[in-house]
Design an enzyme around this catalytic site. Structure first.
Site: not given
Ligand code: ADP
Ligand code: TRP
Length: 324
Positions: A196, A193, A110
């Site tokens: 959001k 990956k 970040k």
């Molecule tokens: P983002 O990265 O979209 O902000 P979050 O950090 O809120 O998502 O993640 C919420 C959950 O979803 C966590 O357990 C995270 O590891 C899982 N997660 C998010 N993106 C992925 C991905 N591309 N592949 C596998 N798991 C994911």
């Protein structure tokens, strides 16, 4: 066995969230005591619009319930309805070495995205793994289903718990991550990956036309339909297809390898598969959305179940460090 996970209300949930955290969480709700919360305190590190936070928080609840979280089996609540999360975070932060947080990839990424200036990043973003440790330790969690991006945060949680136990006496259960290898990192539309924050997601409950358009405009290489594509297993759409339907995904891969099958046909078939997979959940979500009172009631009941557990753990931790 207690299972716990959290999802931030910082945007619309996507296939990465679904396969990384929600589907494992839904499967595990039959195997132990399931505790799933909406990490709205965490969302404050990246989102400063109150109305959006409110909406995303409600939407995360809708998404979980639509996809199969059963409130009779699993506890679902908003993190901020149980303020013990933040009090425990303070106890933990006083024993957390700065170096442990400085090494976190998500923080470093970040900072890099913001131009490499640590000074301009908010302290919450830096301290967030400590709040996450509090979330987990507060409920004596054994298993934490997450995607691979959270693995290091789980290691931080374990380090903090061990250090607290060592300094103040046995207080916390040491949790284990549960990361399914096949879905550890769900790829986004650009091959990174899916996240959001990268603008590369397929939203679970996006509008039909927009979702179709997004899928049809995924950029691919310039090979003609006739050409065989021996590297079809590297194709992002093939990979996502296999997650939704292993047999049909493998079939699509074979068609591409053989040649005479173009990316347009692949994307069209993928859209259909995606749309049908979520059709029953979409219907259930529409029913829930029409009855917001029921959703608010589920969240309030969830908070009422989570609170006594959180209070008991916090009291134990405070006693251990002489705060009683
Ligand atoms: P983002 O990265 O979209 O902000 P979050 O950090 O809120 O998502 O993640 C919420 C959950 O979803 C966590 O357990 C995270 O590891 C899982 N997660 C998010 N993106 C992925 C991905 N591309 N592949 C596998 N798991 C994911
Ligand atoms: N940090 C997680 C994420 O961004 C969300 C989260 C907060 C979480 N607290 C948690 C996940 C506790 C599991 C357990 O994805």
């Amino acid at each position: 066995m207690r299972i716990l996970t959290g999802i931030q209300p910082s945007g619309a949930l996507h296939l990465g969230n679904y396969f990384g955290a929600m589907l494992p969480g839904i499967q595990l709700q039959n195997q132990g005591e399931a505790f799933y919360f909406i990490a709205n305190y965490h969302s404050m590190t990246s989102l400063t619009d109150p109305e959006l936070r409110r909406r995303y928080t409600f939407d995360v609840a809708l998404d979980w319930l639509a996809c199969g979280l059963d409130p009779a089996k699993a506890v679902l609540w908003r993190q901020s309805d149980v303020p013990e999360h933040t009090e425990l975070a303070w106890l933990l932060t006083t024993i957390t070495p700065m170096g442990l947080l400085e090494r976190c990839h998500s923080f470093k990424d970040k900072v890099a995205k913001l131009g490499g200036e640590v000074g301009s990043v908010n302290h919450g973003l830096f301290a967030y793994p400590v709040l996450m440790a509090a979330d987990i330790l507060l409920y004596d969690s054994n298993i934490v289903p997450v995607g691979k991006d959270q693995k290091q945060h789980l290691e931080v949680t374990r380090d903090i718990a061990l250090k607290f136990n060592h300094l103040y006496g046995e207080t916390f259960v040491i949790p284990e991550p549960r990361i399914q290898e096949s879905v550890a990192v769900v790829p986004g539309l650009d091959g990174q990956k899916m996240s959001k924050s990268y603008n590369n997601t397929i939203e679970l409950f996006g509008e039909e036309k927009a979702t179709r358009k997004k899928i049809m405009s995924i950029v691919m290489d310039s090979r003609t339909p006739e050409e065989p594509k021996p590297d079809a297993d590297h194709n992002v759409v093939v990979q996502l297809f296999k997650l939704l339907n292993a047999t049909e995904g493998a079939n699509q891969e074979a068609l591409l390898r053989a040649g005479g099958y173009g990316y347009g046909s692949l994307k069209k078939a993928f859209f259909e598969c995606f749309w049908n997979y979520f059709a029953p959940y979409r219907a259930r979500r529409a029913e829930l959305a029409a009855n917001p009172e029921a959703v608010h009631r589920i969240l309030a009941e969830g908070a009422a179940k989570a609170t006594p557990i959180a209070r008991a753990t916090l009291a134990r931790a405070k006693k251990a460090c002489g705060l009683d």
